[in-house]
Write an enzyme that holds these catalytic residues in place. Sequence first.
Site, mmCIF file in Angstrom:
data_model
loop_
_atom_site.group_PDB
_atom_site.id
_atom_site.type_symbol
_atom_site.label_atom_id
_atom_site.label_comp_id
_atom_site.label_asym_id
_atom_site.label_seq_id
_atom_site.Cartn_x
_atom_site.Cartn_y
_atom_site.Cartn_z
ATOM 1 N N ASN A 64 0.875 -1.179 0.000
ATOM 2 C CA ASN A 64 0.000 0.000 0.000
ATOM 3 C C ASN A 64 0.905 1.220 0.000
ATOM 4 O O ASN A 64 1.494 1.555 1.026
ATOM 5 C CB ASN A 64 -0.904 -0.028 1.246
ATOM 6 C CG ASN A 64 -1.732 1.246 1.386
ATOM 7 O OD1 ASN A 64 -1.761 2.073 0.472
ATOM 8 N ND2 ASN A 64 -2.397 1.396 2.520
ATOM 9 N N LYS A 101 0.112 4.188 -0.180
ATOM 10 C CA LYS A 101 -0.535 5.359 0.432
ATOM 11 C C LYS A 101 -0.318 6.578 -0.488
ATOM 12 O O LYS A 101 -0.223 6.409 -1.704
ATOM 13 C CB LYS A 101 -0.040 5.572 1.858
ATOM 14 C CG LYS A 101 -0.185 4.279 2.685
ATOM 15 C CD LYS A 101 -0.067 4.476 4.160
ATOM 16 C CE LYS A 101 -0.260 3.127 4.860
ATOM 17 N NZ LYS A 101 -0.223 3.227 6.321
ATOM 18 N N HIS A 146 -9.685 1.088 4.749
ATOM 19 C CA HIS A 146 -8.407 1.251 5.466
ATOM 20 C C HIS A 146 -8.634 2.173 6.664
ATOM 21 O O HIS A 146 -9.434 3.118 6.576
ATOM 22 C CB HIS A 146 -7.352 1.836 4.520
ATOM 23 C CG HIS A 146 -5.976 1.800 5.105
ATOM 24 N ND1 HIS A 146 -5.555 2.711 6.039
ATOM 25 C CD2 HIS A 146 -4.953 0.926 4.932
ATOM 26 C CE1 HIS A 146 -4.301 2.418 6.396
ATOM 27 N NE2 HIS A 146 -3.919 1.340 5.748
ATOM 28 N N GLU A 185 -7.076 4.567 7.753
ATOM 29 C CA GLU A 185 -6.869 5.991 7.465
ATOM 30 C C GLU A 185 -8.107 6.595 6.789
ATOM 31 O O GLU A 185 -8.409 7.776 6.970
ATOM 32 C CB GLU A 185 -5.593 6.170 6.618
ATOM 33 C CG GLU A 185 -4.348 5.905 7.467
ATOM 34 C CD GLU A 185 -3.137 5.396 6.706
ATOM 35 O OE1 GLU A 185 -3.095 5.475 5.475
ATOM 36 O OE2 GLU A 185 -2.211 4.888 7.386
ATOM 37 N N GLU A 224 -5.367 -4.950 10.454
ATOM 38 C CA GLU A 224 -4.363 -3.914 10.674
ATOM 39 C C GLU A 224 -4.659 -3.192 11.986
ATOM 40 O O GLU A 224 -5.471 -2.255 12.001
ATOM 41 C CB GLU A 224 -4.394 -2.896 9.528
ATOM 42 C CG GLU A 224 -4.042 -3.479 8.183
ATOM 43 C CD GLU A 224 -3.434 -2.427 7.260
ATOM 44 O OE1 GLU A 224 -2.327 -2.664 6.784
ATOM 45 O OE2 GLU A 224 -4.051 -1.368 7.053
ATOM 46 N N GLY A 241 2.441 2.345 10.835
ATOM 47 C CA GLY A 241 3.382 3.452 10.691
ATOM 48 C C GLY A 241 4.071 3.839 11.989
ATOM 49 O O GLY A 241 4.713 4.886 12.074
ATOM 50 N N SER A 292 3.399 -2.152 10.331
ATOM 51 C CA SER A 292 4.847 -2.204 10.531
ATOM 52 C C SER A 292 5.450 -3.564 10.194
ATOM 53 O O SER A 292 6.421 -3.984 10.822
ATOM 54 C CB SER A 292 5.214 -1.780 11.961
ATOM 55 O OG SER A 292 4.776 -0.452 12.201
HETATM 56 P P1 13P Z 1 2.988 0.387 7.700
HETATM 57 O O1 13P Z 1 3.513 -0.905 7.097
HETATM 58 O O2 13P Z 1 3.703 1.597 7.211
HETATM 59 O O3 13P Z 1 2.859 0.288 9.180
HETATM 60 O O4 13P Z 1 1.493 0.557 7.125
HETATM 61 C C1 13P Z 1 0.612 -0.495 7.230
HETATM 62 C C2 13P Z 1 -0.600 -0.157 6.450
HETATM 63 O O5 13P Z 1 -1.394 0.675 6.835
HETATM 64 C C3 13P Z 1 -0.779 -0.863 5.179
HETATM 65 O O6 13P Z 1 -2.059 -0.634 4.675
#
Ligand code: 13P
Length: 248
Positions: A9, A11, A95, A97, A166, A172, A210
């Site tokens: 992803n 982002k 997601h 976010e 997740e 992150g 992560s």
């Molecule tokens: P990270 O791997 O940066 O923690 O992000 C995970 C994520 O949100 C993947 O969709």
Amino acid sequence: MKRKLIAGNWKMNGSLAANEALVGALLAGAGEPGCEAALCVPAAYLAQVRGLLGNSTAFALGAQDLSAHESGAYTGEISAAMLKDFGVRYCLVGHSERRQYHGETDAVVTLKAQRALAAGITPIVCVGETLAEREAGQTEAVVRRQLAAVIHTNGHCISEIVVAYEPVWAIGTGKTATPEQAQQVHAVLRAQLQAASAQAGRIHILYGGSMNAANAAELLAQPDIDGGLIGGASLKAPDFLAIMAAAR
Ligand code: 13P
């Protein structure tokens, strides 16, 4: 046995030049991968990445979001049919976010999953608890509620979805769920899917939060962890390729 699925992803990262370098390095390093892999890229770059991937079978194209509406007067939205036009195979849905910053409710997430399925796109349905919810002992209830909404509306084709667990506190932050913590939640999700479908064993349940080259093997060794959804580490070709290698 089903092959594991490693999805990146990106982002809101990338540029024409950076994407070209990243996809070039991924294609050069992937060889014949022992897992399924997908790149969920910003919508603006779908056409570019489609072109860069050419006829490679190593990486499927993915999107990060889609509209809950089919078509029409929804300025700024992108429909499932449009994604399909660009050869999109997977689309992230719900997601954290999107839930956190764009107010996406379980009901909206469910509609989006339905739109994706109707267009022949596999929704990667994301679920996960916040730190406050985990500390309040609500992890199981939260992820079950989030998944139940999608099962309720899409039960007839539930084996066509991918689920991504997740934990919000692990995204992150560099804090990863331990393999045991992740497996515990994955087992809950698997049981919930099993209750809805005899085909539940086919469904990929990904872990995200992560995940990196150093911790991937241990997480992926868990019986109900069928792959990973990778944020930060998907932007570095050697790291993403190492996670793919751990998924053989
Ligand atoms: P990270 O791997 O940066 O923690 O992000 C995970 C994520 O949100 C993947 O969709």
